[in-house]
Design a protein around this motif. Sequence first.
Motif, short mmCIF file in Angstrom:
data_model
loop_
_atom_site.label_atom_id
_atom_site.label_comp_id
_atom_site.label_asym_id
_atom_site.label_seq_id
_atom_site.Cartn_x
_atom_site.Cartn_y
_atom_site.Cartn_z
N ALA A 27 48.54 41.42 27.73
CA ALA A 27 48.28 41.81 29.12
C ALA A 27 48.16 43.31 29.28
CB ALA A 27 49.39 41.28 30.03
N GLU A 28 48.85 44.07 28.46
CA GLU A 28 48.80 45.53 28.56
C GLU A 28 47.43 46.07 28.16
OE1 GLU A 28 52.05 47.80 27.04
OE2 GLU A 28 53.54 46.32 27.67
N GLU A 29 46.71 45.35 27.32
CA GLU A 29 45.34 45.75 26.98
C GLU A 29 44.35 45.21 28.01
OE1 GLU A 29 42.38 47.68 25.52
OE2 GLU A 29 44.32 47.86 24.53
N LEU A 30 44.51 43.97 28.41
CA LEU A 30 43.54 43.37 29.33
C LEU A 30 43.47 44.09 30.66
CD1 LEU A 30 44.13 39.55 28.72
CD2 LEU A 30 42.27 40.98 27.84
N VAL A 31 44.58 44.67 31.10
CA VAL A 31 44.58 45.34 32.40
C VAL A 31 43.68 46.57 32.40
CG1 VAL A 31 46.54 46.94 32.09
CG2 VAL A 31 46.14 45.86 34.34
N ASN A 32 43.29 47.04 31.22
CA ASN A 32 42.33 48.15 31.13
C ASN A 32 40.91 47.70 31.46
OD1 ASN A 32 44.15 50.25 30.15
ND2 ASN A 32 44.24 49.05 28.27
N TRP A 33 40.66 46.40 31.43
CA TRP A 33 39.29 45.90 31.57
C TRP A 33 39.11 44.92 32.73
CZ3 TRP A 33 37.10 49.12 28.41
CH2 TRP A 33 37.79 49.53 27.27
N PHE A 34 40.19 44.30 33.15
CA PHE A 34 40.10 43.28 34.20
C PHE A 34 41.05 43.65 35.35
CE2 PHE A 34 38.90 41.22 30.28
CZ PHE A 34 37.84 40.39 30.64
N PRO A 35 40.70 43.27 36.59
CA PRO A 35 41.64 43.46 37.70
C PRO A 35 42.97 42.77 37.40
CG PRO A 35 39.48 42.79 38.51
CD PRO A 35 39.45 42.63 37.02
N ALA A 36 44.05 43.39 37.83
CA ALA A 36 45.38 42.90 37.48
C ALA A 36 45.59 41.45 37.86
CB ALA A 36 46.44 43.78 38.14
N GLU A 37 45.02 41.04 39.00
CA GLU A 37 45.24 39.67 39.45
C GLU A 37 44.52 38.65 38.56
OE1 GLU A 37 41.75 41.29 41.88
OE2 GLU A 37 43.70 42.02 41.17
N GLN A 38 43.53 39.11 37.79
CA GLN A 38 42.80 38.20 36.90
C GLN A 38 43.41 38.13 35.50
OE1 GLN A 38 38.60 39.09 36.73
NE2 GLN A 38 38.41 39.30 38.96
N VAL A 39 44.29 39.06 35.18
CA VAL A 39 44.79 39.18 33.81
C VAL A 39 45.48 37.90 33.31
CG1 VAL A 39 46.52 40.35 32.37
CG2 VAL A 39 44.86 41.67 33.69
N PRO A 40 46.36 37.24 34.08
CA PRO A 40 46.99 36.03 33.54
C PRO A 40 45.99 34.95 33.13
CG PRO A 40 48.21 36.80 35.45
CD PRO A 40 46.94 37.62 35.39
N ALA A 41 44.95 34.73 33.96
CA ALA A 41 43.96 33.71 33.63
C ALA A 41 43.11 34.14 32.43
CB ALA A 41 43.07 33.43 34.84
N VAL A 42 42.76 35.41 32.38
CA VAL A 42 41.96 35.91 31.25
C VAL A 42 42.78 35.84 29.96
CG1 VAL A 42 40.78 37.92 30.29
CG2 VAL A 42 40.51 37.37 32.71
N ALA A 43 44.06 36.14 30.06
CA ALA A 43 44.92 36.04 28.86
C ALA A 43 44.96 34.61 28.35
CB ALA A 43 46.33 36.53 29.19
N ASP A 44 45.05 33.65 29.25
CA ASP A 44 45.03 32.24 28.84
C ASP A 44 43.72 31.89 28.14
OD1 ASP A 44 47.56 31.79 29.82
OD2 ASP A 44 46.88 30.89 31.70
N LEU A 45 42.61 32.40 28.69
CA LEU A 45 41.29 32.14 28.09
C LEU A 45 41.21 32.77 26.70
CD1 LEU A 45 38.37 31.13 28.21
CD2 LEU A 45 37.78 33.26 29.42
N TYR A 46 41.67 34.00 26.58
CA TYR A 46 41.66 34.70 25.29
C TYR A 46 42.45 33.90 24.25
CZ TYR A 46 42.87 38.39 21.91
OH TYR A 46 43.08 39.13 20.76
N ARG A 47 43.64 33.45 24.63
CA ARG A 47 44.47 32.70 23.68
C ARG A 47 43.82 31.38 23.29
NH1 ARG A 47 48.90 34.52 27.45
NH2 ARG A 47 49.85 36.33 26.42
N GLU A 48 43.11 30.79 24.23
CA GLU A 48 42.39 29.54 23.94
C GLU A 48 41.26 29.78 22.96
OE1 GLU A 48 39.26 26.87 26.44
OE2 GLU A 48 41.13 27.37 27.49
N MET A 49 40.57 30.90 23.10
CA MET A 49 39.44 31.23 22.23
C MET A 49 39.88 31.77 20.87
SD MET A 49 37.13 33.20 25.11
CE MET A 49 35.79 33.58 23.98
N TYR A 50 41.09 32.26 20.81
CA TYR A 50 41.56 33.01 19.65
C TYR A 50 41.46 32.25 18.32
CZ TYR A 50 44.56 36.32 17.14
OH TYR A 50 45.06 37.24 16.25
N PRO A 51 41.92 30.99 18.25
CA PRO A 51 41.86 30.31 16.94
C PRO A 51 40.45 30.25 16.36
CG PRO A 51 43.30 29.12 18.42
CD PRO A 51 42.61 30.16 19.25
#
Length: 211
Positions: free
Chosen positions: A55-79
């Motif tokens: 989340a500390e990296e994503l907040v540099n690129w996405f609005p703070a309110e979107q970070v939790p959902a984007v983090a979930d997407l990132y983790r889903e794509m990660y494998p």
Amino acid sequence: MTARPLPVLTVGFDLDMTLIDSRPGIRACYLALSERTGVYVDADLAVTRLGPPLAEELVNWFPAEQVPAVADLYREMYPEHAVAATPAMAGAREAIEAVRAAGGRTMVVTAKYEPNAKLHLAHLGIEPDVVVGDLWAEQKAEALREYGAQVYVGDHTGDVRGAHAANALSVALTTGPCDHTELTAAGADVVLPDLHAFPAWLESYAGTRRG
């Protein structure tokens, strides 16, 4: 009077830039995330500051309110995007085996999402006794204390703080974003250039521990 036996030697390791070179995989995942979301992420910059939570990296690129959902997407794509692209750090397997050869046990304590951390280790055939994810900096002390770790090996000043919070010896590596000066200033007890230097250090440490 019979001397009490020493506690089992337990050594904790960080994951990113300590046991694995996660830069290629994380870069690939950020590029895929950028393509999926349509939001520009400078993947080359992001991989120069690995260590803190996602989340500390994503907040540099996405609005703070979107970070939790984007983090979930990132983790889903990660494998799909990150695991196969990520090699072990030089000396990683040998470091784990050195602890075992000394009669000890190993654990990985990382800020990375725990299921993805386990995927990396399984893919690379690195088999610590314990894996605990989703802990950063001083939070790592929770797991280190629980399992009685006397040593914690990491590459970031946050790892130094985590070791000290657990009253463990901080062994710092200059393989990540923090250099020798930063790690020393943070209070690292030992600074090594890489994991190749770890088995010899461990042998010396185990000898002093036995007295």
